[in-house]
Scaffold this active site. Structure first.
Site, PDB file in Angstrom:
ATOM      1  N   SER A 102       0.836  -1.197   0.000  1.00 21.01           N
ATOM      2  CA  SER A 102       0.000   0.000   0.000  1.00 21.01           C
ATOM      3  C   SER A 102       0.867   1.241   0.000  1.00 21.01           C
ATOM      4  O   SER A 102       1.976   1.234   0.525  1.00 21.01           O
ATOM      5  CB  SER A 102      -0.908   0.015   1.229  1.00 21.01           C
ATOM      6  OG  SER A 102      -0.257   0.645   2.314  1.00 21.01           O
ATOM      7  N   LYS A 103       0.338   2.287  -0.595  1.00 23.02           N
ATOM      8  CA  LYS A 103       1.165   3.485  -0.718  1.00 23.02           C
ATOM      9  C   LYS A 103       1.378   4.179   0.618  1.00 23.02           C
ATOM     10  O   LYS A 103       2.292   4.960   0.766  1.00 23.02           O
ATOM     11  CB  LYS A 103       0.563   4.448  -1.748  1.00 23.02           C
ATOM     12  CG  LYS A 103      -0.742   5.091  -1.348  1.00 23.02           C
ATOM     13  CD  LYS A 103      -1.129   6.137  -2.388  1.00 23.02           C
ATOM     14  CE  LYS A 103      -2.556   6.607  -2.191  1.00 23.02           C
ATOM     15  NZ  LYS A 103      -2.982   7.536  -3.231  1.00 23.02           N
TER      16      LYS A 103
END
Length: 463
Positions: A241-242
């Site tokens: 995930s960013k």
RNA sequence: GCCCCCAUCGUCUAGUGGCCUAGGACACCACCCUUUCAAGGUGGCGGCACGGGUUCGAAUCCCGUUGGGGGUGCCA
């Protein structure tokens, strides 16, 4: 013409978020390989349905990132970018047909009301409350899909048949209360409008697939071929995930990862090109098969990426290396001097961005002295006298790496030292550090005057 | 909770019933080479999650357990 009509059409449909996810890059690569090896088309569609995140420069970023990994908008197999927002009419038209055909119905319940009701009844989810209330469109009314009874079987190129009991699927929203279509509808309508034949995407979309397949059928069309590749995970085995993880392709590019290394590494996640995992794209592009894709999530391993990158850097010619490093070098650095050192730093680089840090001492006025290195070498009894001897000898010596080395070798016997020990004070005096590229080669490039200046300064500092 | 997916060295993978005493790569360790650090070379450590079947024979097929993951929005 006939061949064209039959040629498969793949698509890559990112939403513009301002950074290009490495997982998306892998999916794009898969679609690209499949499209090219089949003489088909790779359609880039920007999913800009969510008005909040919709900025033109994001699209430029996506195209640049794709180009960096070899997916060129100029290639005849490339089509796009197409924009989901441009198909808004079609989305709403499909919604209308679904409603008129009895496949969808309107509902005026807010999410809060749904939650309260479920809680009161001790159930979860929506429950189809408005199915038979005969509501029409209106402000705040959402359009929901009327999920039919039965079983939906998704035929997946990677996973085989996946069965879903429709009873476990809620009547999901197609059009929001504000009249805008939701992703799941827009996605189907676009794929149909763009004549997409193969949907290859990440596994996180698998639960959406039965819903989309039902929409396809309700709209009277045959669904495309589905394929869901496993997601990429971090060291905690969670989907990349960013927020938590380093996922932006641009960041790797800016740190000096070579696109060829990134492409190669990405392709080895969930798939293997065969005997040797280091393979050029031209080979992987032809060999890639969905049937061979692994089914479990793959860890995105920075260490292995680094190893791939180092390997690719070592394969570069000197000219290529110098050119590749250029963006990371300060403007005022002497390129000729850097070029001299390039072959020597090549096996020492993990990323191109490491290059300046390895040879910076050549270009700065004074070396930045690392105190630990200094203490380790300059406190030895022989350090000062040896340095003095070296200075004396180097004043006369031929200024080539070979003579500089043999000159030091002659001196070191007096101190009963091996070259490893003997070169250390010189290295720290000149480079400031205990580690670095080959010393005598560096001295040669630096030149006699500057080298001696630094050695004298060090001698003085020892006192 | 419910639905779905998955399960070979720490990691990425090869393996599609006998070729497996399970192969490679990254990481790690040792040694060699050596001008420090790398790179390179050689070797080592290390795995079929577990339990039942099926079969002459199972990492490979079936069932269950356990363990992971994904999804459960008027995000995409």
């Amino acid at each position: 013409m006939r061949a064209m009509a039959d040629a498969p059409r793949y698509r890559f449909a990112p939403s513009p978020t301002g950074m290009f996810h490495v997982g998306g890059a892998r999916t794009a690569l898969h679609n690209w390989a499949l499209a090219r090896q089949s003489g088909g088309t790779f359609v880039l569609r920007i999913e800009d349905t969510d008005e909040v995140r919709n900025r033109p420069e994001w699209t430029e970023g996506i195209i640049d990132a794709l180009a960096w990994i070899g997916i060129s908008a100029d290639d005849p197999h490339f089509e796009g970018p197409l924009f989901q927002s441009a198909y808004a009419e079609a989305h709403l038209d499909a919604a209308r047909r679904l409603f008129e055909g009895g496949h969808a119905y309107y509902c005026d319940m807010t999410p809060e009301q749904i939650q309260e009701r479920a809680k009161a009844e001790g159930t979860t989810g929506y429950g189809g409350w408005s199915r038979d209330r005969g509501l029409g469109p209106g402000p705040g009314h959402v359009l929901r899909f009327r999920v039919p009874e039965g079983t939906t079987v998704v035929r997946d190129q990677v996973r085989g048949e996946v069965k879903f009991d429709n009873g476990t699927i809620e009547d999901f929203v197609l059009v929001r209360g504000n009249g805008t279509p939701v992703f799941i509808l827009a996605n189907v309508v676009d794929d149909e409008a763009m004549a997409i034949t193969h949907v290859v995407r990440a596994e996180e979309h698998l639960p959406n697939t039965p819903k989309q397949q039902m929409i396809w059928q309700a709209l009277g069309h045959e669904p495309p071929v589905w394929a869901h590749v496993p997601v990429l995970v971090n060291d905690q085995r969670k989907k990349l995930s960013k927020r938590r993880d380093k996922v932006a392709l641009e960041q790797y590019r800016d740190e000096g990862y070579l696109p060829a290394a990134m492409i190669n590494y990405l392709m080895t996640l969930g798939w293997s090109p065969g005997e040797d995992e280091i393979q050029p794209w031209s080979v992987m592009e032809q060999k890639f098969r969905l049937d061979d894709v692994n089914l479990s999530p793959a860890f995105f391993d920075l260490k292995k990426l680094a190893a791939f990158n180092g390997e690719y850097i070592r394969k570069l010619t000197v000219d290529e290396l110098v050119e590749a490093c250029d963006p990371w070098l300060p403007d005022d650095w002497d390129r000729a001097a850097f070029r001299e050192m390039a072959p020597h730093i090549q096996p020492r680089l993990v990323t191109l961005g490491d290059a300046p840090g390895v040879v910076d001492f050549l270009f700065t006025d004074d070396p930045e002295i690392d105190e630990t290195s200094w203490d380790k070498t300059m406190t030895a009894e022989y350090a000062a006298p040896l340095l003095a001897d070296v200075i004396g000898a180097y004043e006369q010596a031929d200024w080539t790496a070979d003579t500089l080395k043999s000159t030091l070798e002659d001196l070191m016997t007096r101190y009963e030292l091996k070259l490893g020990k003997a070169q250390a004070p010189v290295r720290v005096a000149v480079t400031g550090r205990t580690v670095g590229p080959p010393l005598f080669e560096a001295l040669e490039v630096m030149g006699r005057d500057e080298s001696l200046r630094r050695m004298r300064a060090a001698l003085e500092r020892i006192g």
